[in-house]
Structures are given as C-alpha cells and as structure tokens.
Design an enzyme around this catalytic site. Structure first.
Site, short mmCIF file in Angstrom:
data_model
loop_
_atom_site.label_atom_id
_atom_site.label_comp_id
_atom_site.label_asym_id
_atom_site.label_seq_id
_atom_site.Cartn_x
_atom_site.Cartn_y
_atom_site.Cartn_z
N GLU A 29 25.95 46.39 28.46
CA GLU A 29 25.28 46.99 27.28
C GLU A 29 26.28 47.82 26.46
O GLU A 29 26.02 48.90 26.03
CB GLU A 29 24.12 47.88 27.74
CG GLU A 29 23.09 47.18 28.60
CD GLU A 29 21.94 48.07 29.01
OE1 GLU A 29 21.75 49.14 28.39
OE2 GLU A 29 21.22 47.72 29.96
N GLU A 72 18.47 50.74 36.79
CA GLU A 72 18.45 52.22 36.82
C GLU A 72 17.57 52.81 37.93
O GLU A 72 16.63 53.55 37.69
CB GLU A 72 18.01 52.75 35.44
CG GLU A 72 18.92 52.28 34.29
CD GLU A 72 18.43 52.73 32.93
OE1 GLU A 72 17.54 53.59 32.85
OE2 GLU A 72 18.95 52.21 31.92
O1 G3I Z 1 10.11 45.94 16.98
C1 G3I Z 1 8.98 46.79 17.24
C2 G3I Z 1 8.28 47.12 15.94
O2 G3I Z 1 7.72 45.93 15.41
C3 G3I Z 1 7.17 48.14 16.22
O3 G3I Z 1 6.59 48.52 15.01
C4 G3I Z 1 7.81 49.36 16.90
C5 G3I Z 1 6.79 50.43 17.22
O4 G3I Z 1 6.07 50.04 18.37
O5 G3I Z 1 8.41 48.96 18.15
C6 G3I Z 1 9.48 48.06 17.89
O6 G3I Z 1 10.02 47.69 19.13
C7 G3I Z 1 10.83 48.69 19.74
C8 G3I Z 1 12.18 48.04 20.04
O7 G3I Z 1 13.02 48.94 20.80
C9 G3I Z 1 12.91 47.62 18.78
O8 G3I Z 1 13.27 48.74 18.04
C10 G3I Z 1 10.16 49.11 21.06
O9 G3I Z 1 8.96 49.81 20.76
C11 G3I Z 1 11.10 50.01 21.83
O10 G3I Z 1 10.54 50.29 23.11
C12 G3I Z 1 12.42 49.28 22.05
O11 G3I Z 1 13.32 50.16 22.71
C13 G3I Z 1 14.33 49.51 23.50
C14 G3I Z 1 14.45 50.30 24.80
O12 G3I Z 1 15.50 49.78 25.62
C15 G3I Z 1 13.14 50.21 25.60
O13 G3I Z 1 12.88 48.86 25.93
C16 G3I Z 1 15.67 49.51 22.75
O14 G3I Z 1 15.61 48.61 21.66
C17 G3I Z 1 16.79 49.08 23.68
O15 G3I Z 1 18.05 49.24 23.03
C18 G3I Z 1 16.78 49.91 24.96
O16 G3I Z 1 17.75 49.36 25.79
C19 G3I Z 1 17.94 50.03 27.06
C20 G3I Z 1 18.20 48.98 28.11
O17 G3I Z 1 17.12 48.08 28.17
C21 G3I Z 1 18.49 49.62 29.44
N1 G3I Z 1 19.62 50.55 29.33
C22 G3I Z 1 19.41 51.60 28.33
C23 G3I Z 1 19.16 50.97 26.97
C24 G3I Z 1 18.97 52.03 25.90
O18 G3I Z 1 17.81 52.78 26.17
#
Ligand code: G3I
Length: 360
Positions: free
Chosen positions: A274, A167
């Site tokens: 994705e 991105e």
């Molecule tokens: O699992 C932990 C949990 O244990 C903790 O209590 C909680 C609070 O901190 O965080 C949880 O982890 C989160 C994780 O998602 C699982 O839900 C992370 O904080 C959170 O940052 C993470 O977000 C991910 C996001 O990217 C940022 O990395 C999403 O799952 C993921 O679907 C999303 O994916 C992105 C791609 O990488 C790039 N393209 C867009 C896409 C959607 O935003």
C-alpha cells in the site's frame, strides 16, 4: 536659395522615416516554465520492473478513460482499494454485493493484470449486521467460513492472491488486537481464516498484511512470531504485506532494511502492498515544493531498490495506494494538503515516478 527652402521638408521627411520604424518583431513566445516537479518518462513502471507494480483502484474510476489509460500503461497488478472488503461485499447476512468486485477483477483480467484480493478479514471493514450478530460463537465461525469460501471460491483462478487477515496487532506493543474476530472465533482465528481461504482456492497466495512492521519493532516481532507459529503448524500462509505508508522523512533506509530483512528471513513472499510517501507529514507546505518533490523522488527510489534487493523468489511486488495525488486516502485521514503518489491531479508524471523508475 530654393534648396535652402527645401531643407525643412527634407528634415521632416527624415524624421518621419526615422519614426516610422519597422514594428518590433513579436517576441518569441516564452516556453512555459518547466515545472521541475514533473517530467516526461521514456518508459513505464511495468516495462522497467522485474516484479509486478500495482495500483489500488476503485471500480468507478476504471470506467474513466484517463484512469484507464494510465493504469493499463503503467501497472501490471491491481488491488481494490475498498470494494473487496467484507462491509462492501457481505452487505447483509444473506446477500453478497459482487458488482464492484466483479468489475475490478474482470477489468484486471481483461488487461492481463494480476489481481490481488484485499482484504478478507479486517476489523475496520466489518458490516454492521455482523458487528451486532447475536448468534453463538459457533454460528459466527460458520458465517465467516462460508463468507471466506464463497468469496475466494468465486474468484478461484482469477484472483491470484489475498490479504486474508489485515492488521491483527496493536501498535507499539505487539499485543493481539481484541477484534470481534478474536472475541468470537477465538485466539486461533487467523489460522482458521487462512485454512478456509486455502480450501477455497489451493493455488491462491495467501498473505498477512499490516502497517508499522516497517518501524514498530514490537509489532514486527509479534508478526514474525505469528508467521513462525503458522508455518510450524502447516497453516497455508505464503506472504507478508508491508503496507509501506511512509513519508519522505522516514523510516530511514537502515530501519526499512532491518524490517525487510526480518520478514525476508521467514522465506515468505514480500509485498509492499500500500505504498504512499507523504511529502507533507508536518503540514509545513501549502503546495508541493520542488525541494520536497525531489526528497520524495529519492525516497521512492530507495523503496523500489529495497524491494529489488530481495531474492527474486520473494519479490511479490510493489502496489501504490492510489493513482494520483488527489485520490489518496491521506487527504481525508490527515486533513492537510498532501501529494503522496506518482501522478499529479492532472495525471502528469511527477518526479516521484522518475525516482521509482531509477530504483526498479
Ligand atoms: O465511493 C463512495 C461514495 O460513493 C460514497 O458517497 C462515500 C460515502 O459513503 O463512500 C465512498 O466510499 C469510500 C471509499 O473509501 C472511497 O472514498 C468508503 O466509504 C470508505 O470506507 C473507503 O475508505 C477506504 C478505507 O480503507 C476503508 O475501507 C479507503 O479508500 C482506503 O484507502 C483505505 O485503505 C486502507 C487499507 O484497506 C488497509 N490499510 C490502511 C488503508 C488506509 O486506511
């Protein structure tokens, strides 16, 4: 006379007999009403596909039997949904948090699956310490160089491919995002990151990954121009990832085909990296209707067939961005009910899975 006296008793007996009917036979148990949003497949995605079909996972879930069963049964590729990003792995300047990444890579390799690394450089996954790094630009460069080389080097020969940069362009204009990386490493930061990744693992396939190229013509044009420039300079880029976060409403097959053709023309590997297909983009449903499930099914079929229409040498595969509906990032991101994936919350196959199977 005597017989006459018996008549009432006989009548009573007949009435009693008539009343003492056989109990009604138990009604046949009605079969559960078929949930037309679900179905029972006769084959798996990976057995039908002529290219890898992957799923984004989280290390905590692969330890759960229900996830493990479906992942191993249906998929041939894995992507870490968030645990191979810099904010998780490079958690402080001098320490790496390899645990979750190791768990995912080792699980994938143990199942004979391809593991796709996501994502080395993304402005939404910068660890706090790096955001506030006060060193020189040269020191920032060096930090990123060793992070990329340490990370890619650790999984050399294990992680088959990487989203090196994710991105890098603005929506709608195709302008470069003014990310911390561009500010600190200069306009040529993308080429630097690809070069370092290649030096760490010359066999890994290196991707640029983005959303919006499916429908945002200025962004797509900027991506194609960047790829052409990198190729012209001999920078090791091997693939492009369409994130494919779309909906049952669009983009249309015509729009998607135009977009895929534009990136196909680069000769790069093409990854639908994705994929999720929103069934409730307008938040007009409180539960997934049969009609909307059928529309989603048709879109999944379209997308699978579109990938299959690529030259075989350019088919890197399709990765679903999550296993079951209630795992999806979309729920938190948009804040409304959504059922965007192939399995329902009970790991049941949705007809979206049937659609994808028909397109494969
Ligand atoms: O699992 C932990 C949990 O244990 C903790 O209590 C909680 C609070 O901190 O965080 C949880 O982890 C989160 C994780 O998602 C699982 O839900 C992370 O904080 C959170 O940052 C993470 O977000 C991910 C996001 O990217 C940022 O990395 C999403 O799952 C993921 O679907 C999303 O994916 C992105 C791609 O990488 C790039 N393209 C867009 C896409 C959607 O935003």
């Amino acid at each position: 006379m005597k017989k006459l006296l018996l008549l009432p008793f006989l009548a009573a007996l007949l009435i009693l007999a008539a009343c003492k009917q056989e109990p009604e036979p138990e009604p046949e148990p009605k079969p559960e009403p078929q949930d037309e949003r679900l179905y029972t497949p006769s084959a798996t995605l990976k057995s039908k596909a002529t290219f890898p079909v992957g799923v984004a996972i989280q290390s905590g879930r692969i330890a759960l039997n229900a996830y493990d069963q479906v992942i191993r049964g249906e998929f041939s590729s894995l992507t870490a949904e968030y645990e191979m990003k810099q904010n998780i792995v490079h958690s402080s300047p001098n320490t790496y948090n390899w645990g979750p990444a190791d768990a995912i890579v080792n699980y994938g390799l143990a199942q004979g699956m391809r593991v796709h690394g996501h994502a080395l450089v993304w402005h939404n996954a910068i660890p706090n310490w790096l955001s506030s790094f006060s060193g020189t630009n040269a020191e920032f460069d060096s930090l990123m160089k060793y992070y990329i080389k340490d990370f890619v080097g650790r999984y050399k020969g294990k992680v088959a491919s990487w989203d090196v940069v994710n991105e890098a362009f603005e929506d709608g204009s195709g302008a470069w995002r003014n990310t911390l990386f561009r500010q600190r490493m200069g306009a040529d930061y993308v080429a630097k990151c690809f070069q370092w990744a290649h030096e760490a693992d010359p066999d890994a396939k290196l991707f640029y990954n983005d959303y919006g190229a499916e429908y945002d013509a200025p962004k797509r044009a900027a991506i194609v121009a960047m790829i052409a420039d990198l190729q012209a300079r001999g920078v090791p880029i091997h693939g492009f990832g369409f994130q494919m976060h779309i909906s049952y409403e669009g983009p249309s097959l015509n729009t998607l085909t135009q977009a895929v053709n534009a990136l196909k023309a680069t000769g790069l590997l093409i990854h639908f990296s994705e994929l999720d297909i929103r069934a409730n983009p307008d938040n007009d449903l409180a539960d997934l209707s049969v009609a909307r499930a059928q529309a989603q099914e048709a879109k999944y079929k379209e997308i699978a067939a579109l990938h299959k229409s690529l030259p075989a040498a350019q088919q890197f595969g399709i990765t679903l961005w999550g296993l079951k509906d209630d795992d999806s990032w979309l729920l938190n991101f948009w804040g409304n009910p959504e059922w965007a994936l192939l399995f329902d919350r009970n790991f049941k196959h949705k007809i979206a899975h049937r659609g994808m199977m028909e397109g494969l």
